[in-house]
Design an enzyme around this catalytic site. Structure first.
Site, PDB file in Angstrom:
ATOM      1  N   ASN A  20      -2.804   4.056  16.442  1.00 38.14           N
ATOM      2  CA  ASN A  20      -3.909   3.737  15.535  1.00 38.14           C
ATOM      3  C   ASN A  20      -4.243   2.260  15.696  1.00 38.14           C
ATOM      4  O   ASN A  20      -3.381   1.400  15.517  1.00 38.14           O
ATOM      5  CB  ASN A  20      -3.511   4.044  14.092  1.00 38.14           C
ATOM      6  CG  ASN A  20      -3.285   5.527  13.893  1.00 38.14           C
ATOM      7  OD1 ASN A  20      -4.151   6.339  14.219  1.00 38.14           O
ATOM      8  ND2 ASN A  20      -2.113   5.896  13.401  1.00 38.14           N
ATOM      9  N   CYS A  25       3.407   8.452   1.255  1.00 40.73           N
ATOM     10  CA  CYS A  25       4.013   7.492   2.178  1.00 40.73           C
ATOM     11  C   CYS A  25       4.140   6.171   1.417  1.00 40.73           C
ATOM     12  O   CYS A  25       3.145   5.619   0.960  1.00 40.73           O
ATOM     13  CB  CYS A  25       3.062   7.377   3.370  1.00 40.73           C
ATOM     14  SG  CYS A  25       3.490   6.109   4.533  1.00 40.73           S
ATOM     15  N   CYS A  39       2.098  -2.804  15.608  1.00 42.27           N
ATOM     16  CA  CYS A  39       2.029  -2.420  14.195  1.00 42.27           C
ATOM     17  C   CYS A  39       1.326  -3.516  13.377  1.00 42.27           C
ATOM     18  O   CYS A  39       1.713  -4.689  13.433  1.00 42.27           O
ATOM     19  CB  CYS A  39       3.448  -2.198  13.676  1.00 42.27           C
ATOM     20  SG  CYS A  39       3.548  -1.993  11.891  1.00 42.27           S
ATOM     21  N   SER A  78      12.095   5.262  14.928  1.00 39.00           N
ATOM     22  CA  SER A  78      10.967   4.823  15.747  1.00 39.00           C
ATOM     23  C   SER A  78      11.481   4.417  17.122  1.00 39.00           C
ATOM     24  O   SER A  78      11.852   3.263  17.333  1.00 39.00           O
ATOM     25  CB  SER A  78      10.285   3.625  15.061  1.00 39.00           C
ATOM     26  OG  SER A  78       9.741   4.042  13.842  1.00 39.00           O
ATOM     27  N   LEU A  79      11.483   5.369  18.045  1.00 43.35           N
ATOM     28  CA  LEU A  79      12.054   5.096  19.372  1.00 43.35           C
ATOM     29  C   LEU A  79      11.006   4.392  20.255  1.00 43.35           C
ATOM     30  O   LEU A  79      11.235   3.297  20.756  1.00 43.35           O
ATOM     31  CB  LEU A  79      12.532   6.414  19.988  1.00 43.35           C
ATOM     32  CG  LEU A  79      13.377   6.296  21.236  1.00 43.35           C
ATOM     33  CD1 LEU A  79      14.619   5.444  21.033  1.00 43.35           C
ATOM     34  CD2 LEU A  79      13.775   7.684  21.759  1.00 43.35           C
ATOM     35  N   HIS A  80       9.895   5.054  20.496  1.00 46.25           N
ATOM     36  CA  HIS A  80       8.703   4.479  21.145  1.00 46.25           C
ATOM     37  C   HIS A  80       8.866   4.108  22.620  1.00 46.25           C
ATOM     38  O   HIS A  80       7.864   3.787  23.281  1.00 46.25           O
ATOM     39  CB  HIS A  80       8.181   3.244  20.393  1.00 46.25           C
ATOM     40  CG  HIS A  80       7.826   3.520  18.963  1.00 46.25           C
ATOM     41  ND1 HIS A  80       7.168   4.653  18.556  1.00 46.25           N
ATOM     42  CD2 HIS A  80       8.068   2.816  17.822  1.00 46.25           C
ATOM     43  CE1 HIS A  80       7.004   4.630  17.236  1.00 46.25           C
ATOM     44  NE2 HIS A  80       7.552   3.523  16.774  1.00 46.25           N
ATOM     45  N   SER A 139      12.267   6.341   7.510  1.00 48.78           N
ATOM     46  CA  SER A 139      11.926   6.045   8.898  1.00 48.78           C
ATOM     47  C   SER A 139      12.385   4.620   9.219  1.00 48.78           C
ATOM     48  O   SER A 139      12.097   3.688   8.478  1.00 48.78           O
ATOM     49  CB  SER A 139      10.413   6.157   9.091  1.00 48.78           C
ATOM     50  OG  SER A 139      10.057   5.782  10.402  1.00 48.78           O
ATOM     51  N   CYS A 162      -0.831   5.653  10.203  1.00 47.66           N
ATOM     52  CA  CYS A 162       0.434   5.003  10.585  1.00 47.66           C
ATOM     53  C   CYS A 162       0.169   3.654  11.235  1.00 47.66           C
ATOM     54  O   CYS A 162      -0.625   3.566  12.171  1.00 47.66           O
ATOM     55  CB  CYS A 162       1.170   5.825  11.638  1.00 47.66           C
ATOM     56  SG  CYS A 162       1.739   7.372  11.051  1.00 47.66           S
ATOM     57  N   CYS A 187       7.283  -5.481  15.424  1.00 41.54           N
ATOM     58  CA  CYS A 187       6.894  -4.528  16.481  1.00 41.54           C
ATOM     59  C   CYS A 187       5.452  -4.851  16.897  1.00 41.54           C
ATOM     60  O   CYS A 187       4.579  -5.042  16.047  1.00 41.54           O
ATOM     61  CB  CYS A 187       7.001  -3.090  15.980  1.00 41.54           C
ATOM     62  SG  CYS A 187       8.669  -2.699  15.407  1.00 41.54           S
ATOM     63  N   GLU A 235       0.821  -1.210   0.000  1.00 40.83           N
ATOM     64  CA  GLU A 235       0.000   0.000   0.000  1.00 40.83           C
ATOM     65  C   GLU A 235       0.853   1.258   0.000  1.00 40.83           C
ATOM     66  O   GLU A 235       1.962   1.272   0.547  1.00 40.83           O
ATOM     67  CB  GLU A 235      -0.927  -0.027   1.225  1.00 40.83           C
ATOM     68  CG  GLU A 235      -1.837  -1.251   1.194  1.00 40.83           C
ATOM     69  CD  GLU A 235      -2.774  -1.411   2.387  1.00 40.83           C
ATOM     70  OE1 GLU A 235      -3.701  -2.212   2.264  1.00 40.83           O
ATOM     71  OE2 GLU A 235      -2.574  -0.750   3.422  1.00 40.83           O
ATOM     72  N   CYS A 287       6.710  -7.077   6.977  1.00 40.23           N
ATOM     73  CA  CYS A 287       7.865  -6.594   7.723  1.00 40.23           C
ATOM     74  C   CYS A 287       8.257  -7.654   8.742  1.00 40.23           C
ATOM     75  O   CYS A 287       7.391  -8.253   9.384  1.00 40.23           O
ATOM     76  CB  CYS A 287       7.545  -5.292   8.443  1.00 40.23           C
ATOM     77  SG  CYS A 287       8.999  -4.592   9.275  1.00 40.23           S
TER      78      CYS A 287
HETATM   79  N1  SAH Z   1       9.272   0.535   9.467  1.00 42.19           N
HETATM   80  C1  SAH Z   1       9.511   1.915   9.645  1.00 42.19           C
HETATM   81  C2  SAH Z   1       8.388   2.740   9.044  1.00 42.19           C
HETATM   82  C3  SAH Z   1       7.116   2.459   9.740  1.00 42.19           C
HETATM   83  S1  SAH Z   1       5.680   3.408   9.677  1.00 42.19           S
HETATM   84  C4  SAH Z   1       9.634   2.232  11.110  1.00 42.19           C
HETATM   85  O1  SAH Z   1       9.235   1.424  11.927  1.00 42.19           O
HETATM   86  O2  SAH Z   1      10.143   3.309  11.425  1.00 42.19           O
HETATM   87  C5  SAH Z   1       5.938   4.938  10.467  1.00 42.19           C
HETATM   88  C6  SAH Z   1       5.697   5.008  11.963  1.00 42.19           C
HETATM   89  O3  SAH Z   1       4.430   4.487  12.386  1.00 42.19           O
HETATM   90  C7  SAH Z   1       6.757   4.277  12.742  1.00 42.19           C
HETATM   91  O4  SAH Z   1       7.264   5.115  13.741  1.00 42.19           O
HETATM   92  C8  SAH Z   1       5.965   3.150  13.355  1.00 42.19           C
HETATM   93  O5  SAH Z   1       6.569   2.659  14.513  1.00 42.19           O
HETATM   94  C9  SAH Z   1       4.647   3.799  13.606  1.00 42.19           C
HETATM   95  N2  SAH Z   1       3.548   2.870  13.872  1.00 42.19           N
HETATM   96  C10 SAH Z   1       3.520   1.534  13.643  1.00 42.19           C
HETATM   97  N3  SAH Z   1       2.339   1.030  14.056  1.00 42.19           N
HETATM   98  C11 SAH Z   1       1.616   2.053  14.546  1.00 42.19           C
HETATM   99  C12 SAH Z   1       0.285   2.162  15.077  1.00 42.19           C
HETATM  100  N4  SAH Z   1      -0.527   1.105  15.173  1.00 42.19           N
HETATM  101  N5  SAH Z   1      -0.138   3.383  15.468  1.00 42.19           N
HETATM  102  C13 SAH Z   1       0.666   4.464  15.340  1.00 42.19           C
HETATM  103  N6  SAH Z   1       1.904   4.429  14.841  1.00 42.19           N
HETATM  104  C14 SAH Z   1       2.378   3.230  14.440  1.00 42.19           C
HETATM  105 FE1  SF4 Z   2       8.085  -3.016  10.645  1.00 40.96          FE
HETATM  106 FE2  SF4 Z   2       8.056  -0.405  11.189  1.00 40.96          FE
HETATM  107 FE3  SF4 Z   2       5.903  -1.936  11.661  1.00 40.96          FE
HETATM  108 FE4  SF4 Z   2       8.080  -2.212  13.181  1.00 40.96          FE
HETATM  109  S1  SF4 Z   2       6.760  -0.377  13.035  1.00 40.96           S
HETATM  110  S2  SF4 Z   2       6.864  -3.885  12.305  1.00 40.96           S
HETATM  111  S3  SF4 Z   2       9.677  -1.859  11.685  1.00 40.96           S
HETATM  112  S4  SF4 Z   2       6.776  -1.486   9.687  1.00 40.96           S
END
Ligand code: SAH
Ligand code: SF4
Length: 371
Positions: free
Chosen positions: A304, A117, A131, A227-229, A205, A347, A128, A104, A124
């Protein structure tokens, strides 16, 4: 050339797919046809700037060359399965990349910029826990043609006044785990003869692949988001399992070096807001300790939701207070506005259609199998 050319052969036609080819590979290709290397600039302008994907319409190429190209080359894009329109103007393309896999891409219009985007992998492997892409598992890396094809397809659909000003690698996949193709695409995005975007308007990212961050600083230093989180290794190990391999300190060290290599540009740290998990006052304090007085911006992302998730989003008030606390310490912090969630385009909601090829689903062992 050999490797690039082979990975760009269209399996259906046996012809070389010119989309996404690096300029030096294109030059060798033209020289092989008995042409001058300057053909590269001409063809790149047709493809990337004028969106022309028929050799017969490339009027500054000789008739002989055009018919030769028709025989040996192609410009093929992923097939569009459907385009979803959200109430807020966000668009989502669902694209067929063969063998039952779909990825997508999402277009997000804003008053003074329009962002696309894009996805870099079908699925992936990073796993995580918050996600939707990660939950679906991993199938394969996308080719440069499939990644850049998303931009070309979006440009074909959009009116000139809505054209794309910014590209973010924030769709499906971990871009730095598909390093070679992603760097090849990124170079074309910022090449004046191709897409011609400013390197500040292209953002990669990453969940934190430290060796690749170090390499990227030399290969193509576009804007970086990380993506620190979580502010502690214990928590980050659970949310972003790649942390078990590269600890927060090591990751941040690579980030500060990256920022120096690109003339003190700030790194954006993404921080998803998960109720009761990483949104407490102590979390904010720990985060401040990590990032204060560093070239860092924080982007708080309201979680989300997606079917089957164990998480909920922090209350709006909690997110605001967290943000204010960061700002009070001098850190630039923003809250990301959720876009396109009525079409599952926000996201972390991109799930596409992925046949998981990861047989081992044991946290860290799964990552090792994929990298
Ligand atoms: N794989 C890359 C790009 C991911 S998408 C990465 O992880 O950085 C962009 C952002 O959305 C990342 O920071 C990811 O961690 C975040 N993300 C993933 N799942 C999410 C969700 N359910 N709600 C909000 N942000 C999310
Ligand atoms: Fe992959 Fe980014 Fe999703 Fe983590 S947040 S599973 S690295 S797409």
């Amino acid at each position: 050339m050999r490797e690039n050319a082979l990975s760009s052969i269209s399996t259906e036609s046996g012809k070389l797919n010119l989309i996404g080819l690096a300029p030096d590979s294109l030059a060798k290709f033209f020289v092989g046809l008995g042409e001058k290397p300057y053909r590269v600039k001409q063809i790149m302008r047709w493809i990337y700037q004028r969106g022309v994907l028929e050799f017969d319409e490339m009027t500054d190429l000789s008739l002989r060359l055009r018919s030769q190209l028709n025989l040996v080359a192609t410009m093929s894009l992923p097939k569009v399965i459907r385009i979803d329109h959200a109430r807020d103007g966000t668009l989502k393309w669902v694209l067929d990349v063969g063998a039952g896999q779909a990825v997508e891409a999402v277009y997000i219009p804003e008053p003074n910029r329009s962002t696309l985007c894009i996805s870099s992998q079908a699925g992936c492997a990073m796993d995580c826990s918050f996600c939707a892409t990660g939950r679906r598992g991993f199938n394969r890396n996308l080719s440069a043609a499939e990644i850049l094809g998303q931009v070309i397809i979006a440009n074909q659909e959009l009116a000139p006044e809505s054209s794309i000003t910014n590209i973010v690698f924030m769709g499906m996949g971990e871009p730095l785990a598909n390093y070679r193709e992603v760097v090849q695409v990124t170079k074309l995005l910022i090449d004046d003869h191709a897409m011609g975007l400013s390197r500040r308007r292209v953002t990669i990212s990453t969940s934190g692949l430290v060796p690749q961050i170090r390499k990227l600083a030399h290969d193509c230093n576009v804007a970086l988001a990380v993506s620190l989180h979580a502010p502690t290794d214990d928590l980050r190990d659970k949310l972003v399992p790649i942390n078990q391999r590269h600890r927060i300190n090591e990751l941040l060290e690579a980030c500060w070096n990256y920022s120096e290599s690109v003339a003190s540009r700030h790194i954006t740290f993404e921080y998803v807001m998960l109720a009761g998990v990483n949104d407490g006052v102590q979390d904010a304090i720990s985060l401040i300790k990590l990032l204060k007085n560093r070239p860092a911006k924080v982007n708080l992302i309201p979680f989300n939701s997606f079917p089957g998730t164990q998480y909920t989003c922090s209350e709006a008030d909690v997110i605001r207070r967290f943000c204010m606390k960061l700002r009070a310490s001098g850190i630039v912090a923003t809250i990301r506005r959720t876009r396109g969630d009525d079409i599952s385009a926000a996201c972390g909601q991109l799930a596409g259609q992925v046949k998981n090829r990861m047989l081992v689903r044991l946290g860290n062992r799964k990552i090792r199998a994929a990298l």
